[in-house]
Design a protein around this motif. Structure first.
Motif, PDB file in Angstrom:
ATOM      1  N   LEU A  13       0.844  -1.183   0.000  1.00 10.50           N
ATOM      2  CA  LEU A  13       0.000   0.000   0.000  1.00 10.50           C
ATOM      3  C   LEU A  13       0.884   1.239   0.000  1.00 10.50           C
ATOM      4  O   LEU A  13       1.756   1.394   0.862  1.00 10.50           O
ATOM      5  CB  LEU A  13      -0.910   0.010   1.228  1.00 10.50           C
ATOM      6  CG  LEU A  13      -1.863   1.205   1.331  1.00 10.50           C
ATOM      7  CD1 LEU A  13      -2.990   1.066   0.311  1.00 10.50           C
ATOM      8  CD2 LEU A  13      -2.445   1.318   2.738  1.00 10.50           C
ATOM      9  N   CYS A  14       0.651   2.131  -0.934  1.00  6.60           N
ATOM     10  CA  CYS A  14       1.367   3.402  -1.012  1.00  6.60           C
ATOM     11  C   CYS A  14       0.363   4.533  -0.800  1.00  6.60           C
ATOM     12  O   CYS A  14      -0.705   4.533  -1.421  1.00  6.60           O
ATOM     13  CB  CYS A  14       2.050   3.576  -2.367  1.00  6.60           C
ATOM     14  SG  CYS A  14       3.232   2.269  -2.765  1.00  6.60           S
ATOM     15  N   GLY A  48       8.274   3.528   4.696  1.00  5.34           N
ATOM     16  CA  GLY A  48       9.305   3.814   3.702  1.00  5.34           C
ATOM     17  C   GLY A  48       8.873   4.941   2.785  1.00  5.34           C
ATOM     18  O   GLY A  48       7.693   5.281   2.688  1.00  5.34           O
ATOM     19  N   ARG A  49       9.832   5.516   2.102  1.00  2.00           N
ATOM     20  CA  ARG A  49       9.551   6.668   1.235  1.00  2.00           C
ATOM     21  C   ARG A  49       9.919   6.318  -0.197  1.00  2.00           C
ATOM     22  O   ARG A  49      10.934   5.672  -0.456  1.00  2.00           O
ATOM     23  CB  ARG A  49      10.336   7.889   1.711  1.00  2.00           C
ATOM     24  CG  ARG A  49      10.043   8.284   3.156  1.00  2.00           C
ATOM     25  CD  ARG A  49      11.143   9.133   3.744  1.00  2.00           C
ATOM     26  NE  ARG A  49      11.218  10.425   3.118  1.00  2.00           N
ATOM     27  CZ  ARG A  49      10.497  11.483   3.493  1.00  2.00           C
ATOM     28  NH1 ARG A  49       9.663  11.368   4.499  1.00  2.00           N
ATOM     29  NH2 ARG A  49      10.609  12.644   2.881  1.00  2.00           N
ATOM     30  N   VAL A  50       9.084   6.764  -1.124  1.00  2.00           N
ATOM     31  CA  VAL A  50       9.315   6.450  -2.525  1.00  2.00           C
ATOM     32  C   VAL A  50       8.732   7.581  -3.371  1.00  2.00           C
ATOM     33  O   VAL A  50       7.806   8.285  -2.928  1.00  2.00           O
ATOM     34  CB  VAL A  50       8.652   5.098  -2.898  1.00  2.00           C
ATOM     35  CG1 VAL A  50       7.139   5.191  -2.821  1.00  2.00           C
ATOM     36  CG2 VAL A  50       9.092   4.630  -4.275  1.00  2.00           C
ATOM     37  N   ALA A  51       9.283   7.795  -4.527  1.00  2.00           N
ATOM     38  CA  ALA A  51       8.723   8.740  -5.495  1.00  2.00           C
ATOM     39  C   ALA A  51       8.131   7.925  -6.642  1.00  2.00           C
ATOM     40  O   ALA A  51       8.827   7.116  -7.270  1.00  2.00           O
ATOM     41  CB  ALA A  51       9.789   9.702  -6.000  1.00  2.00           C
ATOM     42  N   LEU A  52       6.834   8.094  -6.906  1.00  2.82           N
ATOM     43  CA  LEU A  52       6.134   7.321  -7.913  1.00  2.82           C
ATOM     44  C   LEU A  52       5.753   8.209  -9.096  1.00  2.82           C
ATOM     45  O   LEU A  52       5.370   9.379  -8.913  1.00  2.82           O
ATOM     46  CB  LEU A  52       4.859   6.702  -7.335  1.00  2.82           C
ATOM     47  CG  LEU A  52       5.030   5.746  -6.154  1.00  2.82           C
ATOM     48  CD1 LEU A  52       3.668   5.309  -5.646  1.00  2.82           C
ATOM     49  CD2 LEU A  52       5.854   4.539  -6.559  1.00  2.82           C
ATOM     50  N   ASP A  53       5.846   7.670 -10.293  1.00  2.73           N
ATOM     51  CA  ASP A  53       5.324   8.346 -11.477  1.00  2.73           C
ATOM     52  C   ASP A  53       3.892   7.865 -11.670  1.00  2.73           C
ATOM     53  O   ASP A  53       3.644   6.702 -12.011  1.00  2.73           O
ATOM     54  CB  ASP A  53       6.177   8.019 -12.702  1.00  2.73           C
ATOM     55  CG  ASP A  53       7.560   8.652 -12.596  1.00  2.73           C
ATOM     56  OD1 ASP A  53       7.637   9.814 -12.161  1.00  2.73           O
ATOM     57  OD2 ASP A  53       8.554   7.975 -12.921  1.00  2.73           O
ATOM     58  N   LEU A  88       4.418   7.279   0.644  1.00  2.00           N
ATOM     59  CA  LEU A  88       4.883   6.433   1.736  1.00  2.00           C
ATOM     60  C   LEU A  88       4.490   4.995   1.441  1.00  2.00           C
ATOM     61  O   LEU A  88       3.350   4.725   1.021  1.00  2.00           O
ATOM     62  CB  LEU A  88       4.257   6.879   3.060  1.00  2.00           C
ATOM     63  CG  LEU A  88       4.613   8.288   3.542  1.00  2.00           C
ATOM     64  CD1 LEU A  88       3.758   8.658   4.741  1.00  2.00           C
ATOM     65  CD2 LEU A  88       6.082   8.371   3.899  1.00  2.00           C
ATOM     66  N   VAL A  89       5.399   4.066   1.657  1.00  2.00           N
ATOM     67  CA  VAL A  89       5.137   2.640   1.454  1.00  2.00           C
ATOM     68  C   VAL A  89       4.964   2.004   2.825  1.00  2.00           C
ATOM     69  O   VAL A  89       5.900   1.990   3.629  1.00  2.00           O
ATOM     70  CB  VAL A  89       6.282   1.954   0.688  1.00  2.00           C
ATOM     71  CG1 VAL A  89       5.932   0.500   0.427  1.00  2.00           C
ATOM     72  CG2 VAL A  89       6.546   2.680  -0.617  1.00  2.00           C
ATOM     73  N   LYS A 936       9.864  21.914   6.567  1.00  2.00           N
ATOM     74  CA  LYS A 936      11.217  21.436   6.856  1.00  2.00           C
ATOM     75  C   LYS A 936      11.935  21.216   5.522  1.00  2.00           C
ATOM     76  O   LYS A 936      11.538  20.368   4.731  1.00  2.00           O
ATOM     77  CB  LYS A 936      11.165  20.143   7.673  1.00  2.00           C
ATOM     78  CG  LYS A 936      10.435  20.335   9.009  1.00  2.00           C
ATOM     79  CD  LYS A 936      10.349  19.049   9.810  1.00  2.00           C
ATOM     80  CE  LYS A 936       9.628  19.286  11.133  1.00  2.00           C
ATOM     81  NZ  LYS A 936       9.545  18.065  11.961  1.00  2.00           N
ATOM     82  N   PHE A 937      13.012  21.979   5.300  1.00  3.76           N
ATOM     83  CA  PHE A 937      13.720  21.924   4.024  1.00  3.76           C
ATOM     84  C   PHE A 937      14.628  20.703   3.977  1.00  3.76           C
ATOM     85  O   PHE A 937      15.342  20.396   4.939  1.00  3.76           O
ATOM     86  CB  PHE A 937      14.554  23.193   3.844  1.00  3.76           C
ATOM     87  CG  PHE A 937      13.774  24.366   3.301  1.00  3.76           C
ATOM     88  CD1 PHE A 937      12.479  24.617   3.719  1.00  3.76           C
ATOM     89  CD2 PHE A 937      14.335  25.232   2.376  1.00  3.76           C
ATOM     90  CE1 PHE A 937      11.757  25.685   3.241  1.00  3.76           C
ATOM     91  CE2 PHE A 937      13.630  26.317   1.883  1.00  3.76           C
ATOM     92  CZ  PHE A 937      12.333  26.552   2.312  1.00  3.76           C
ATOM     93  N   VAL A 938      14.602  20.015   2.829  1.00  2.00           N
ATOM     94  CA  VAL A 938      15.448  18.845   2.605  1.00  2.00           C
ATOM     95  C   VAL A 938      15.959  18.892   1.165  1.00  2.00           C
ATOM     96  O   VAL A 938      15.167  19.026   0.225  1.00  2.00           O
ATOM     97  CB  VAL A 938      14.658  17.530   2.821  1.00  2.00           C
ATOM     98  CG1 VAL A 938      15.541  16.332   2.509  1.00  2.00           C
ATOM     99  CG2 VAL A 938      14.116  17.448   4.238  1.00  2.00           C
ATOM    100  N   CYS A 939      17.245  18.787   0.980  1.00  2.00           N
ATOM    101  CA  CYS A 939      17.819  18.695  -0.363  1.00  2.00           C
ATOM    102  C   CYS A 939      17.757  17.245  -0.828  1.00  2.00           C
ATOM    103  O   CYS A 939      18.361  16.353  -0.205  1.00  2.00           O
ATOM    104  CB  CYS A 939      19.270  19.190  -0.376  1.00  2.00           C
ATOM    105  SG  CYS A 939      19.415  20.987  -0.308  1.00  2.00           S
ATOM    106  N   VAL A 940      17.022  17.002  -1.917  1.00  2.00           N
ATOM    107  CA  VAL A 940      16.825  15.633  -2.386  1.00  2.00           C
ATOM    108  C   VAL A 940      18.132  15.049  -2.885  1.00  2.00           C
ATOM    109  O   VAL A 940      19.018  15.757  -3.369  1.00  2.00           O
ATOM    110  CB  VAL A 940      15.758  15.577  -3.506  1.00  2.00           C
ATOM    111  CG1 VAL A 940      14.411  16.033  -2.992  1.00  2.00           C
ATOM    112  CG2 VAL A 940      16.181  16.416  -4.699  1.00  2.00           C
ATOM    113  N   GLY A 941      18.242  13.733  -2.750  1.00  2.00           N
ATOM    114  CA  GLY A 941      19.400  13.035  -3.284  1.00  2.00           C
ATOM    115  C   GLY A 941      20.691  13.263  -2.531  1.00  2.00           C
ATOM    116  O   GLY A 941      21.754  12.896  -3.008  1.00  2.00           O
TER     117      GLY A 941
END
Length: 990
Positions: A13-14, A48-53, A88-89, A936-941
């Motif tokens: 489930l996401c 868990g965290r994921v980026a989905l298209d 979120l996974v 809350k700022f976060v620089c990706v990658g």
């Protein structure tokens, strides 16, 4: 408002959220995976965290808003467009919990896709309850796994569900057939539903046989109940025979369900023959009306009544059950099987292992009413000490942990005591099921051994109340649980752990010029109750709930009641001395307040006289440490430590000095009783009630290590029992505590690096990895910490790292995003707090933002004089115009009220949720009338995103614990460091 969305992707489930006013930039502009501050937050912790298209309907270059938002759709012809969505996974059990609670949240609206998956969860639970599930053997990633799968006997129902599935449920993989996604989702949810009701371990252990040496069938059965479905492999395993039997079972199960099913009923021997055989009787049971039972004996006698094909149904059911209940083979030797006779050991195995399997597989199971309840445990009775015992008490007044009480430990089965003679008889019988006082008792070897060890101990006499509390805290185990504690008088009230709720609220005394809120009246009653017992207290109310005024009301309550036991010493951070003095003058003007601080403070006898003539003495932690010897000469009625996390490091000179000041009682005030490690809680409790939690090493062994390292829920529950009577904790987000405080919405703002930042970042990482190979342990630690600081500065701005005074525009993705957000906020006429942990970066930002925004930008840091600090706070709070307040996290994270702001930005992360929450509470506290948005700022990658992920996972552990600052990162291996620090392709903006 947030709309929650969900889809089934990759077997899990996401979930993600959509809000009309998020404007998060890259990817889907209104999408976030941050449910912080909502009722969904506890359900998604540790996900868990994921980026989905995701393929979504769009128009005008923007995704169409969900209907639930009520937003105006952009103009243009709708078309399907792929959008990058942060999601979120969820693991299986949190996923099921969220789906079951989806419709009950008042602050998050479930989208149609989430509502559909919640419907599937209800369908899975219904199938499980009706037994329409079967165990299977499958291959997952090349390995064997034990899974439960739903049995579909209504094809039309399945087709209706498939037609009803919203396309968004499979938007991340739109090419998959609807039926395939539906079957996978429903199967995953059904597997979770079954595991939620099965006991673990499912099968009794075999003495002398390691789990990985069991036959494949038994390893498969064990994996059906635990959280991990994987089956350990052994050489020579051949799963084909087991798989064939399970396939045949599944094929037979898809036949239409009849009106009856096979049922097993366990019957104990008659009372007159306790050593007689146990019987597992067979019967046909109505599926719609479980009270309808037709014993197998009547079936074979041709007296099954209206049940059609009764004999065939009975035999078919026994054949299917044989696969998970091999012992049935004995009964099937009879041409008309009606029951299986067994002994006590067989009955115990049926109770603990076989019956749950049969019930989960859809068979009826009827057990005796005593099953699972009549087990051995211990009880503790405590009574106030008699005159002889009390004569040795060291307590000076009221009731203290040093007072003596009488205790009596007893063994019990249910609500009946067991004496030593009866226990000896139980041991002699060596049976897993024995009859005791007319009732059957389950007794395994581990519990019996624990009971025999128990009778060797001293089980009655006297001990101090403190020892009694510790006995309640530390007694009991899985083998021999503590089932009941009874106590009289104040000790009984204390051990109930619910004194604050049961006490009659105390209204503000006449000398308090304020109206206390109901929860503050309850807090006043609780502090007065604990003081009357002579016990220390930890008031751990959330930041901004008014701990200071509650304590001031307590002092006024004592003053007007004529029962002050001596002056109160309040030990405070320097930034709070003025706040306490002002609140005392405003709300309790009749209290005599003396401030002991600064070069001109009283010393020696003058200090003793000034304190004795006061009701309240205010001092700082530093001054208390320097003047501890003189302060110890005053007969304090109470010592109060505000922001008591200042005592978290128990071995520091400051903490030792404050603990050394004697007082009748002590109160610790903190909104963050645990900032980094559970030993901090021990240190605060050691101040409030010395010795309560035992020595620090024992506390680490008993609680800190199991909870922090292993997520031990039993240890966490024991710690809550240990501290519960002495801690009052209320949260601003709890509407039962305070209903007029607005909402807090937390979100992550993901930023990209510029090419220049990426180049500096990679060069810094490469330089460290090159040096680390040649460094010793001490050098390695310093090198890693220095590199962390440099990388965080790179993520802020190249000029922050280089310190060359170069221009700021166009070189930092984080600065560009900050400028955009601040411009939006000020254009709306609102105010924002922007926190940074680097004073040098704030000094760079202040003139830049003031020029770009053409609005006032204030800057407060550790070097700001107190007068200027007070002027800026007063102006920010009173001026109606928009403004931005830059603040150093260390200098301004506590002790300020800045409710004029309804936006909070954490520009560079401290990587400690408790510290960040303290800073956020400068705006989110009593007096705030608008919803507060926290970014809350976060620089990706970069390491910022990976450390943020680690912290989110750690927060799921018992309210939990993260390492201090960046210190814990220095313990990572080189390979782990390389992974944490690596620069991902998505880090750099196009």
């Amino acid at each position: 408002m947030l709309v929650a969305h969900a889809l089934w992707y990759g077997g899990a489930l996401c979930v993600w959220a959509e809000g009309s006013d998020l404007n998060l930039g890259d990817g889907h502009p209104f999408a976030t995976r941050d449910f912080g501050g909502t009722s969904y937050e506890p359900l998604v912790r540790g996900a868990g965290r994921v980026a989905l298209d995701v393929l979504l309907p769009s128009a005008g270059g923007r995704p169409l808003p969900s209907p639930e938002l009520g937003a105006v759709a952009p103009e243009g012809r709708p078309e399907l467009v792929s959008w990058r969505v942060p999601a979120l996974v969820l693991e299986p059990f949190p996923a099921m919990a969220l789906l079951c609670a989806a419709e009950g949240a008042a602050d998050v609206v479930p989208g149609t896709d989430l509502r559909f998956l919640a419907l599937l969860a209800a369908e899975a639970l219904d199938l499980t309850a009706r037994g329409r599930v079967l165990p299977t053997l499958v291959r997952e990633d090349g390995d064997l796994a034990a899974r439960w799968r739903p049995v579909f006997t209504d094809p039309e129902r399945f087709r209706r569900l498939a037609r009803a599935m919203p396309p968004a449920c499979r938007a991340a993989d739109p090419g998959r057939p609807v039926g395939e996604v539906l079957r996978e989702a429903l199967s995953g949810l059904a597997d979770t539903a079954v595991r939620g009701v099965l006991p673990h371990p499912l099968l009794p252990s075999r003495t002398g046989r390691a789990p990985d040496r069991l036959p494949l069938a038994e390893r498969w059965a064990a994996a059906l109940a635990g959280p991990d479905p994987a089956i350990s492999r052994e050489p020579g395993d051949d799963p084909r025979e087991l798989a064939a039997e399970l396939d045949a079972w599944a094929a037979a199960a898809v036949r239409p369900v009849g009106p009856v099913r096979l049922c097993f009923r366990l019957t104990e021997p008659p009372e007159a023959e306790p050593k007689g055989p146990w019987r597992i009787e067979f019967a046909l049971q109505g599926t719609d009306d479980p009270s309808l039972l037709v014993p197998a004996s009547l079936v074979w006698a041709g007296r099954a009544g209206p049940v059609e094909d009764a004999e065939e149904t009975l035999l078919a059911g026994l054949g299917r059950a044989l696969r998970i209940f091999p012992g049935l083979v004995e009964a099937l030797r009879d041409p008309a099987p009606a029951e299986l006779r067994t002994d006590a050991a067989g009955a115990a195995e049926f109770l603990r292992g076989t019956a749950p399997l049969l019930a989960a597989a859809g068979f009826g199971v009827l057990l005796p009413t005593w099953a699972g309840t009549a087990r051995l445990g211990i009880r503790l009775a405590l009574r106030g000490g008699d005159e002889e015992a009390s004569s040795g008490s060291a307590a000076s007044s009221g009731f203290g942990l040093g007072d003596l009480v009488r205790f009596r430990w007893t063994l019990a089965v249910g609500d009946e005591e067991v004496d030593e003679g009866e226990l000896a008889e139980l041991a002699r019988l060596k049976a897993p099921l024995v009859r005791l006082r007319g009732r059957w008792v389950e007794l395994d070897e581990e519990r019996l051994a624990a009971a025999l060890d128990f009778v060797q101990q001293r089980r009655h006499g006297t001990m101090t109340a403190g020892q009694a509390v510790r006995a309640v805290i530390h007694s009991g185990s899985v083998a021999l649980p503590l089932v009941e504690v009874t106590a009289d008088g104040p000790l009984g009230d204390l051990l109930s752990g619910d004194a604050a709720r049961r006490l009659v609220p105390v209204p503000a005394p006449p000398g308090v010029e304020a109206t206390l809120r109901p929860y503050q009246e309850r807090g006043l009653a609780w502090l007065s109750f604990m003081d009357g017992l002579g016990l220390g207290a930890l008031l751990a109310d959330d930041m901004g709930l008014g701990k200071t005024i509650t304590v001031l009301a307590l002092l006024e309550h004592e003053r007007t009641g004529g029962s002050p036991a001596g002056p109160t010493l309040a030990v405070l951070p320097m930034s709070l001395v003025g706040n306490w003095r002002r609140e005392a003058a405003r709300f309790t003007p009749k209290l005599r307040v003396h401030v002991h601080h600064g070069g001109g403070r009283h010393r020696d006898d003058d200090l003793v006289r000034a304190a004795t003539d006061s009701d309240l003495v205010l001092t700082t932690y530093g001054t208390a440490a320097r003047d501890a010897e003189t302060l110890a000469r005053v007969e304090w009625g109470r010592v109060v430590c505000d922001e008591a996390q200042a005592l978290k490091n128990s071995g520091t000179r400051q903490a030792r000095a404050v603990r050394s000041i004697p007082a009748r009682t002590r109160i610790a005030l903190t909104g963050t009783p645990v900032e980094n490690h559970l030993t901090e809680l021990w240190s605060i409790m050691e101040f409030a009630n010395p010795g309560l939690l035992g020595p620090r090493p024992a506390f680490r062994e008993r609680f800190a290590i199991p909870i922090e390292a292993h997520g031990d829920e039993a240890a966490a529950a024991a710690l809550r029992r240990a501290t519960g009577p002495f801690v009052l904790r209320r949260l601003k987000t709890d509407k039962t505590i305070i209903s007029d405080l607005p909402e807090k919405q937390e979100m992550k703002v993901y930023c990209n690096l510029t090419t220049e930042q990426a180049s500096l970042y990679q060069a810094t990482v490469d330089d460290m990895l090159e040096q680390i190979a040649e460094s010793d342990e001490r050098q390695r630690r310093g090198l890693i910490l220095a590199t962390m600081a440099k990388l965080k500065q790179v993520c802020n701005h190249p000029a922050h790292l280089l310190k060359d005074g170069s221009r700021l525009p166009g070189r930092s993705g984080k600065l560009e995003r900050l400028e955009e957000i601040c411009a939006e906020i000020t254009e709306r006429g609102e105010k924002a707090l922007v926190f940074t942990q680097y004073a040098e970066f704030g000094t760079m930002l202040q003139p830049y933002l003031a020029t770009r925004l053409d609005r006032p930008v204030l800057w407060l840091h550790g070097g700001t004089p107190r007068e200027r600090r007070d002027e800026m706070v007063a102006w920010f709070q009173s001026d109606p115009g928009p403004a931005v307040f830059l603040l150093s996290l260390k200098a301004a994270g506590t002790g300020l009220t800045l409710t004029a702001a309804n936006h909070v930005v954490h520009l560079d992360r401290w990587w400690n949720p408790a510290v960040e929450d303290q800073a956020t509470d400068r705006a989110f506290r009593i007096g705030q009338t608008r919803d507060v948005q926290v970014r809350k700022f976060v620089c990706v990658g970069t390491l910022e995103e990976r450390v943020d992920d680690m912290i989110e996972r750690k927060k799921a552990l018992a309210d939990s614990v993260v390492g201090t600052g960046e210190e814990w990162l220095s313990e990572l291996s080189v390979a782990e460091l390389r992974d944490v620090l690596r620069l991902s392709p998505e880090a750099v903006s196009a």
